[in-house]
Enzyme design. Structure first.
Site, PDB file in Angstrom:
ATOM      1  N   GLU A  58       3.704  -0.380   3.581  1.00  0.00           N
ATOM      2  CA  GLU A  58       3.492   0.891   3.043  1.00  0.00           C
ATOM      3  C   GLU A  58       4.660   1.674   2.602  1.00  0.00           C
ATOM      4  OE1 GLU A  58       0.485   2.440   3.188  1.00  0.00           O
ATOM      5  OE2 GLU A  58      -0.931   1.453   4.468  1.00  0.00           O
ATOM      6  N   HIS A  93       0.905  -1.221   0.042  1.00  0.00           N
ATOM      7  CA  HIS A  93      -0.150   0.246  -0.104  1.00  0.00           C
ATOM      8  C   HIS A  93       1.015   1.334  -0.154  1.00  0.00           C
ATOM      9  CE1 HIS A  93      -4.060  -1.814   1.004  1.00  0.00           C
ATOM     10  NE2 HIS A  93      -3.196  -2.808   1.511  1.00  0.00           N
TER      11      HIS A  93
END
Length: 237
Positions: A210, A157
């Site tokens: 992330e 992400h």
């Protein structure tokens, strides 16, 4: 043996792509099986949110750079192809797929997010679905995982710039070192109905990686080596 294809061969996707379902708009959901999967093979996914492109591009570059026979793990480049095509965080029905998994903590209703990493307010409203696992994209991914039984999953992400590993495992530490991102056990807020929550219910080790808020061009330059390393990663004996 070189870890990467000869320069003249780079850019070609490895053979053997398979379908595991279709998106709401009918796009094929595709995955790249590991050439010789075993009990240590994991699953690497990206594109759950269609507006998070940097990890999709970097993972694609790594997949096309590494010699296919050296890849140890399964790959899904885009969990949410409709969202990627439309530039949406959600799928084409306005459902945040990362709030739609059939986890015990799923909640009906709305969820909000920031328009971009610099926005001052969480001003975009999305839905979590009529029921957990209601979307074709989440349903198909769950079915694939039940079929594959991967040893672990790494889900990419952005833009929080961290490696979230609730169990602080060797793989989590390797990712933090390789991508030069801090290792955390939580992103600091609740994620009901998330993929990670569903994996936790199953006892499946899931790490959320992330990326920071950087362009696809910068990410593919900065993280390509690390991503290639992840495709080949194996636990120390």
């Amino acid at each position: 043996m070189s870890l990467t294809r000869p320069r003249t061969e780079r850019g070609a996707f490895p053979p053997g792509t398979e379908h595991y379902g279709h998106s709401f708009l009918g796009a094929p959901l595709i995955w790249f099986p590991a050439p010789e999967a075993d009990r240590n093979s994991g699953l690497i996914i990206a594109g759950t949110h269609g507006d998070e492109n940097s990890s999709i591009v970097t993972l694609s570059c790594a997949l096309r750079t590494l010699a296919p026979e050296l890849r140890r793990h399964h790959v899904i480049l885009t969990v949410n192809p409709d969202g990627c095509q439309l530039g949406l965080r959600a799928n084409a029905r306005g459902i945040d797929l990362n709030r739609n998994f059939p986890a015990a903590n799923w909640r009906a209703g709305e969820t909000v997010y920031r328009w971009n990493s610099s926005a001052e307010e969480r001003d975009v409203v999305l839905l979590t679905g009529e029921k957990p696992g209601s979307e074709p994209e989440t349903h198909a991914l769950c079915q694939l995982i039940h079929r594959l039984h991967p040893a672990w999953v790494v889900s990419f992400h952005d833009p929080l710039a961290c490696i979230e590993d609730p169990h602080h495992t060797a793989l989590g530490q390797w990712l933090a070192d390789a991508f030069a991102l801090p290792l955390v056990t939580s992103v600091g807020y609740e994620t009901p109905g998330s993929f990670g929550s569903w994996c936790a219910d199953l006892g499946l080790h899931c790490i959320t990686a992330e990326f920071p808020p950087i362009s696809s061009d910068e990410a593919s330059e900065k993280y390509l080596k690390a991503m290639v390393g992840l495709l080949r990663w194996q636990p120390q004996r």
